[in-house]
Design a protein around this motif. Structure first.
Motif, PDB file in Angstrom:
ATOM      1  N   MET A   1       0.850  -1.179   0.000  1.00  0.00           N
ATOM      2  CA  MET A   1       0.000   0.000   0.000  1.00  0.00           C
ATOM      3  C   MET A   1       0.891   1.236   0.000  1.00  0.00           C
ATOM      4  SD  MET A   1      -3.140   0.994   2.566  1.00  0.00           S
ATOM      5  CE  MET A   1      -4.072  -0.397   2.006  1.00  0.00           C
ATOM      6  N   SER A   2       0.472   2.263  -0.676  1.00  0.00           N
ATOM      7  CA  SER A   2       1.265   3.478  -0.746  1.00  0.00           C
ATOM      8  C   SER A   2       1.295   4.185   0.603  1.00  0.00           C
ATOM      9  CB  SER A   2       0.694   4.395  -1.823  1.00  0.00           C
ATOM     10  OG  SER A   2      -0.642   4.731  -1.524  1.00  0.00           O
ATOM     11  N   GLU A   3       2.181   5.149   0.729  1.00  0.00           N
ATOM     12  CA  GLU A   3       2.313   5.889   1.981  1.00  0.00           C
ATOM     13  C   GLU A   3       1.014   6.601   2.322  1.00  0.00           C
ATOM     14  OE1 GLU A   3       4.947   9.506   3.789  1.00  0.00           O
ATOM     15  OE2 GLU A   3       5.858   8.203   2.296  1.00  0.00           O
ATOM     16  N   ILE A   4       0.648   6.571   3.597  1.00  0.00           N
ATOM     17  CA  ILE A   4      -0.601   7.177   4.054  1.00  0.00           C
ATOM     18  C   ILE A   4      -0.296   8.472   4.794  1.00  0.00           C
ATOM     19  CG2 ILE A   4      -2.638   6.866   5.496  1.00  0.00           C
ATOM     20  CD1 ILE A   4      -2.193   3.805   5.095  1.00  0.00           C
ATOM     21  N   THR A  25      -4.301   7.757   0.973  1.00  0.00           N
ATOM     22  CA  THR A  25      -3.114   7.300   0.276  1.00  0.00           C
ATOM     23  C   THR A  25      -2.676   8.387  -0.708  1.00  0.00           C
ATOM     24  OG1 THR A  25      -4.328   6.295  -1.540  1.00  0.00           O
ATOM     25  CG2 THR A  25      -3.915   4.905   0.396  1.00  0.00           C
ATOM     26  N   THR A  43     -10.373   0.730   4.276  1.00  0.00           N
ATOM     27  CA  THR A  43     -10.370   1.595   3.100  1.00  0.00           C
ATOM     28  C   THR A  43     -11.809   1.775   2.638  1.00  0.00           C
ATOM     29  OG1 THR A  43     -10.050  -0.253   1.593  1.00  0.00           O
ATOM     30  CG2 THR A  43      -8.072   0.867   2.370  1.00  0.00           C
TER      31      THR A  43
END
Length: 65
Positions: A1-4, A25, A43
């Motif tokens: 998962m991309s940086e939050i 995200t 999500t």
């Protein structure tokens, strides 16, 4: 998962033990978590999150509190 990117947590009146954070995200997907369980992420979509917030404002979730 991309940086939050997380916003400051919203905490209840129990000394900070009931905190919820909302973030997104890098692609804009909204994400929720309890700070006590930082690895358990929910999500959702912008539309669903908007409906949830509007329902809470209208009192439709008061029976859960």
């Amino acid at each position: 998962m991309s940086e939050i990117q997380w916003q400051a947590p919203l905490c209840g009146g129990d000394g900070g033990n009931s905190c919820i954070q909302i973030g997104h995200t890098s692609t804009g997907t909204p994400i929720l978590r309890e700070t006590a369980r930082p690895n358990e992420l929910i999500t959702t979509t912008h539309e669903s999150l908007r409906y949830f917030i509007e329902a809470a404002k209208r009192g439709e979730l008061d029976h859960l509190a």
